[in-house]
Design an enzyme around this catalytic site. Structure first.
Site, mmCIF file in Angstrom:
data_model
loop_
_atom_site.group_PDB
_atom_site.id
_atom_site.type_symbol
_atom_site.label_atom_id
_atom_site.label_comp_id
_atom_site.label_asym_id
_atom_site.label_seq_id
_atom_site.Cartn_x
_atom_site.Cartn_y
_atom_site.Cartn_z
ATOM 1 N N CYS A 94 -1.737 -4.136 -5.804
ATOM 2 C CA CYS A 94 -1.025 -3.695 -7.004
ATOM 3 C C CYS A 94 -1.757 -4.172 -8.256
ATOM 4 O O CYS A 94 -2.125 -5.348 -8.362
ATOM 5 C CB CYS A 94 0.394 -4.262 -6.950
ATOM 6 S SG CYS A 94 1.300 -4.198 -8.495
ATOM 7 N N GLU A 95 -1.965 -3.269 -9.193
ATOM 8 C CA GLU A 95 -2.680 -3.641 -10.414
ATOM 9 C C GLU A 95 -1.831 -4.488 -11.357
ATOM 10 O O GLU A 95 -2.353 -5.071 -12.306
ATOM 11 C CB GLU A 95 -3.182 -2.405 -11.147
ATOM 12 C CG GLU A 95 -2.115 -1.524 -11.743
ATOM 13 C CD GLU A 95 -2.697 -0.323 -12.482
ATOM 14 O OE1 GLU A 95 -2.056 0.126 -13.443
ATOM 15 O OE2 GLU A 95 -3.781 0.159 -12.093
ATOM 16 N N HIS A 96 -0.537 -4.571 -11.097
ATOM 17 C CA HIS A 96 0.336 -5.353 -11.972
ATOM 18 C C HIS A 96 0.402 -6.829 -11.555
ATOM 19 O O HIS A 96 0.491 -7.714 -12.418
ATOM 20 C CB HIS A 96 1.749 -4.768 -11.973
ATOM 21 C CG HIS A 96 1.798 -3.355 -12.461
ATOM 22 N ND1 HIS A 96 2.615 -2.395 -11.896
ATOM 23 C CD2 HIS A 96 1.106 -2.733 -13.437
ATOM 24 C CE1 HIS A 96 2.433 -1.240 -12.521
ATOM 25 N NE2 HIS A 96 1.527 -1.423 -13.456
ATOM 26 N N HIS A 97 0.396 -7.091 -10.238
ATOM 27 C CA HIS A 97 0.531 -8.470 -9.770
ATOM 28 C C HIS A 97 -0.606 -8.897 -8.839
ATOM 29 O O HIS A 97 -0.650 -10.045 -8.415
ATOM 30 C CB HIS A 97 1.866 -8.653 -9.036
ATOM 31 C CG HIS A 97 3.058 -8.298 -9.860
ATOM 32 N ND1 HIS A 97 3.679 -7.064 -9.799
ATOM 33 C CD2 HIS A 97 3.734 -9.010 -10.801
ATOM 34 C CE1 HIS A 97 4.686 -7.030 -10.653
ATOM 35 N NE2 HIS A 97 4.737 -8.193 -11.275
ATOM 36 N N GLN A 135 0.572 3.162 -6.614
ATOM 37 C CA GLN A 135 0.628 4.153 -5.540
ATOM 38 C C GLN A 135 0.571 5.568 -6.090
ATOM 39 O O GLN A 135 -0.056 6.456 -5.502
ATOM 40 C CB GLN A 135 1.888 3.951 -4.702
ATOM 41 C CG GLN A 135 1.977 4.895 -3.505
ATOM 42 C CD GLN A 135 3.144 4.579 -2.617
ATOM 43 O OE1 GLN A 135 3.578 3.429 -2.503
ATOM 44 N NE2 GLN A 135 3.698 5.598 -1.954
ATOM 45 N N HIS A 163 5.307 -2.450 -0.853
ATOM 46 C CA HIS A 163 4.677 -3.194 -1.940
ATOM 47 C C HIS A 163 5.111 -4.656 -1.884
ATOM 48 O O HIS A 163 6.305 -4.957 -1.996
ATOM 49 C CB HIS A 163 5.073 -2.594 -3.290
ATOM 50 C CG HIS A 163 4.531 -1.207 -3.501
ATOM 51 N ND1 HIS A 163 3.627 -0.902 -4.498
ATOM 52 C CD2 HIS A 163 4.751 -0.044 -2.829
ATOM 53 C CE1 HIS A 163 3.321 0.387 -4.432
ATOM 54 N NE2 HIS A 163 3.997 0.917 -3.429
ATOM 55 N N CYS A 165 4.720 -6.799 -4.065
ATOM 56 C CA CYS A 165 5.288 -7.258 -5.334
ATOM 57 C C CYS A 165 6.807 -7.107 -5.337
ATOM 58 O O CYS A 165 7.491 -7.737 -6.135
ATOM 59 C CB CYS A 165 4.667 -6.514 -6.513
ATOM 60 S SG CYS A 165 4.845 -4.726 -6.462
#
Length: 207
Positions: A94-97, A135, A163, A165
């Site tokens: 995940c690019e956020h976490h 995704q 995910h 996250c």
């Protein structure tokens, strides 16, 4: 022009990339930040291992999916119906976490005179999975790449994934999956072709 842009982007990425030593120092900083001692015996080699693992897990940045789809076959005995590759398992982040996304992709396309080796479709999935992702973006990237390079009559891509996250932090809902889809060409324009794609996927799942 596209080749120039890609070459320029890759050269910029290479020029800006920190050294191995800088990457290892960053891992040591994170270890200290979480309250660990990077100098204790069990962690002495961890920065080197993490840097090596990251190079492998994010190798998609160094690969061009167009290269995988460049070789096609036209001698297919007149075959012009749907090609489906299902259950292409992948691991992404995940690019956020920057925690794992674990799932599988199902790909279908309707050839227009030429087909590609089935392993190439799986490699396209891997290339995009081995980058920081959402995704939704990954699903669209797989479909648009196959459409742009092979120019088939249509492409269908479904991705289902869990995910971490959501499972490891935040709401902490283990087992929840996300389903995304992208359709191009005839799959986008014809509900009948979409339905046939789903029917064949289900048939394969029962086999």
């Amino acid at each position: 022009m596209d080749a120039i842009v890609k070459s320029f982007a890759k050269s910029v990425m290479t020029a800006d990339r920190p050294s191995q030593a800088e990457a290892e120092d960053a891992v040591r900083t994170l270890l200290r930040w979480i309250g660990e001692n990077p100098d204790r015996e069990g962690l002495l080699d961890t920065p080197q291992r993490v840097a090596k693992a990251y190079r492998e897990m994010f190798s998609g940045y160094e690969r061009d999916p167009a290269d995988e789809l460049g070789r096609t076959f036209e001698e297919v005995a007149g075959f012009d119906d749907m090609v489906i590759e299902r259950d292409v398992y992948f691991h992404s982040h995940c690019e956020h976490h920057m925690v794992p996304i674990i799932g599988k992709a199902h790909i279908g396309y309707l050839p227009d005179g030429r087909v590609v080796g089935l392993s190439k479709l799986a490699r396209v999935v891997d290339i995009f999975a081995q980058r920081l992702q959402t995704q939704e973006a990954m699903t669209a990237q797989i479909a648009s790449t196959i459409q742009d390079i092979l120019n088939p009559r249509g492409v269908a891509v479904i991705v289902e994934a869990e995910h971490m996250c959501m499972a490891m932090r935040g709401i902490r809902k283990q087992g929840a999956t996300t389903l995304t889809s992208t359709f191009t060409g005839i799959f986008k324009d014809s509900p009948d072709e979409q339905a046939r794609f789903f029917t064949l996927l289900r048939a394969g799942a029962r086999a």
